[in-house]
Design an enzyme around this catalytic site. Structure first.
Site, short mmCIF file in Angstrom:
data_model
loop_
_atom_site.label_atom_id
_atom_site.label_comp_id
_atom_site.label_asym_id
_atom_site.label_seq_id
_atom_site.Cartn_x
_atom_site.Cartn_y
_atom_site.Cartn_z
CB ALA A 42 -20.57 -61.51 33.73
CB SER A 43 -18.21 -62.82 29.43
OG SER A 43 -19.00 -63.96 29.89
CG LEU A 44 -22.30 -64.74 28.59
CD1 LEU A 44 -22.85 -66.06 29.02
CD2 LEU A 44 -21.71 -64.93 27.34
CB VAL B 274 -25.99 -57.40 37.93
CG1 VAL B 274 -27.31 -57.64 38.94
CG2 VAL B 274 -25.70 -58.93 37.48
CG ASP C 15 -18.67 -69.92 35.92
OD1 ASP C 15 -17.40 -70.23 36.04
OD2 ASP C 15 -19.03 -69.13 35.12
#
Length: 544
Positions: free
Chosen positions: A168-170, A173, A324
């Site tokens: 993801a953006s941050l 996993v 989200d």
């Protein structure tokens, strides 16, 4: 002459943004205690800032030059505006991918604000931002592990897959296995996020403010303010872990009737830090994967009802909301191997992932928000206006607020028909909504400026849930509004019971409750008739 003036404006903007952004970079670098990080920032930040400046200047120049001399409202101007929106959206997309980090987050956020930003931006961002996030190398992952837990992943875990299963953006996993044999999911923050976040936010803030000065109707300063508040929380994975635990606690305490059907992965606290989060690995189907959901013996319609029910409980009763809920953050699995519904299907359990972005609604806002949704479901114009004003929309923009909440024009919002809020999803509906958003763009910007930021996050959450339900049902759903009407009404009545402790007020509350139940019965009857008609149609087709 006009073109030369515009070119000078573009050049001036480029110089001003670069100079101001360089100051922001210098401030950020000066606060760094890590020499290696400082060196990295000294080389990376100026390049990112230059890209920002060039993109902002290019977009501003394109709008001013391309629309120059075209009459407002003319076909030619509308066509040109569409082309400029599209060109600018692709320029912004390219900038987001090149800079990464907070820019990806910004692009994702824009892609979820359907009909609040020009449709061209929504489509371009939605097609790319959720599925093409940057991936940190295994070496970078090892750097995070050494800094946070003091050793490499292969030493901390008995098994660790160096290839991430999601990014993801941050963060990204990885799948791993603890030394006692438990399969876990390890969320690792992208290494550059913490160091560049402050500088990136400063530059985005400058660009948005500069564009607003050039185009007064372009006012998305609220978006920058929201990111400034929420990003530090999203970058703290221990805060995320606490949010997940609090969410499940709220369901057990405040919504025990649905608690078993909502789940969050358990956290391994001894293997978690602010930049690294180790959680129980959950095997389930992504919520928009209809084929996999059916293979589990679960009906997508039951999942849709569960999603609507769970988030209505969060918004109207808990006041602590996962903001989200896009498809990648929601999984589905059976509650248990022995749990079946009346018709032999397995009962679904909703697994909530990524608890970084939550918002709390205080009692007053939560009650007004519930009363607003109650008014929307039951076509109560007086309640809609009263509660829209309480939430900040004002006497002049309450109808627009109702339209944004429901994606329906005002004449449909107050239509007494049971299915007045159901969006058919056909081309006619979509064109009407796009025209509505385009026509009232300045008013929408003003409305977004007025509303509390927590309500802006609720709008984003509604958009995500609308997309999820549409993916599950492949069409409109009256059931969703029945659930929202029921839970919002319950929340309003509970609030009134708490506020009015006198026995004399009880009869009026009971009368209101009876009226609500009567209206809900009408919706339920309509749902039953629709299902009966569908069943008869299928029987007729099979017979023929």
């Amino acid at each position: 002459m006009a073109a030369r003036s515009l070119w000078r404006s573009r050049t001036g903007l480029l110089v001003a943004v670069t100079a101001a952004c360089s100051g922001a970079a210098a401030a950020s670098i000066a606060t760094s205690d890590d020499p290696a990080t400082t060196l990295k920032l000294c080389t990376a930040v100026p390049v990112r800032l230059f890209r920002d400046s060039v993109t902002a200047a290019s977009i501003a120049f394109d709008y001013q030059y391309s629309l120059l001399g075209l009459r407002e409202g003319s076909e030619e101007r509308l066509k040109m505006k569409h082309e400029v929106h599209l060109r600018s959206a692709y320029k912004l997309q390219e900038l987001c991918f090149k800079n990464g980090g907070i820019y990806i987050k910004l692009g994702q956020y824009l892609g979820q604000l359907e009909y609040l930003v020009p449709q061209e931006y929504v489509l371009v961002m939605r097609e790319s931002m959720l599925n093409k996030c940057p991936v940190s190398s295994y070496q970078q992952v090892c750097e995070v592990f050494k800094k946070e837990l003091g050793d490499e992943p292969d030493k901390i875990f008995s098994e660790f897959d160096p290839v991430p299963i999601a990014s993801a953006s941050l963060a990204q996993v990885h799948v791993a296995r603890t030394h006692d044999g438990q399969k876990v999911a390890v969320k690792v923050q992208h290494t550059h996020m913490t160091d560049t976040a402050m500088t990136d936010h400063s530059t985005v803030n400058l660009i948005v403010n500069t564009l607003h000065r050039i185009f007064p109707t372009f006012d998305y300063r609220w978006l920058v303010d929201e990111m400034r508040e929420s990003l530090p929380k999203e970058l703290d994975f221990l805060e995320e872990a606490k949010n997940g635990e609090k969410c499940i606690y709220n369901f057990r305490k405040l919504s025990p009737h649905i608690a078993e059907a909502v789940y969050a992965p358990k956290v391994h606290w001894n293997l978690s830090t602010s930049k690294l989060l180790t959680m129980e690995y959950i095997d389930g189907a992504q919520i928009n994967d209809i084929t996999s959901i059916k293979k589990l013996g679960i009906q997508p319609s039951e999942v849709s009802k569960l999603v609507s029910h769970a988030f209505a409980e969060m918004m109207f009763k808990h006041g602590f909301v996962h903001c989200d809920p896009h498809a990648a953050n929601l999984l589905v699995r059976p509650i248990s191997s022995r749990s079946f519904s009346l018709f032999g299907n397995r009962k679904p359990q909703l697994v909530l992932l990524d608890h970084g972005l939550y918002k709390e609604l205080d009692f007053t806002i939560r009650t007004s928000y519930a009363a607003l949704w109650k008014g929307l479901v039951f076509s109560d114009a007086k309640a809609i206006k009263e509660n829209s004003v309480k939430l900040g929309a004002g006497e002049d923009l309450y109808a627009l607020f109702a339209g944004i909440m429901t994606m329906r024009p005002w004449n449909r919002v107050i239509d007494p028909a049971v299915d007045h809020l159901v969006i058919q999803g056909n081309e006619s509906d979509r064109s009407e909504l796009q025209m509505y958003a385009s026509q009232y763009f300045p008013q929408i910007s003003e409305l977004l400026r007025r509303l509390p930021r927590v309500i802006l996050l609720m709008l984003k959450t509604n958009d995500c849930l609308r997309a999820v339900n549409h993916a599950l049902l492949q069409g409109p759903s009256l059931e969703t509004f029945f659930i929202i009407g029921k839970i919002s009404s319950d929340a309003v009545i509970e609030a009134k019971m708490m506020e009015r402790r006198s026995f004399l007020s009880l009869p009026s509350i009971w009368m209101e409750e009876a009226l609500v139940e009567a209206r809900l019965f009408g919706i339920k009857l309509m749902l039953w008739l629709l299902k009966l008609r569908k069943a008869l149609s299928l029987l007729t087709l099979n017979y023929l």
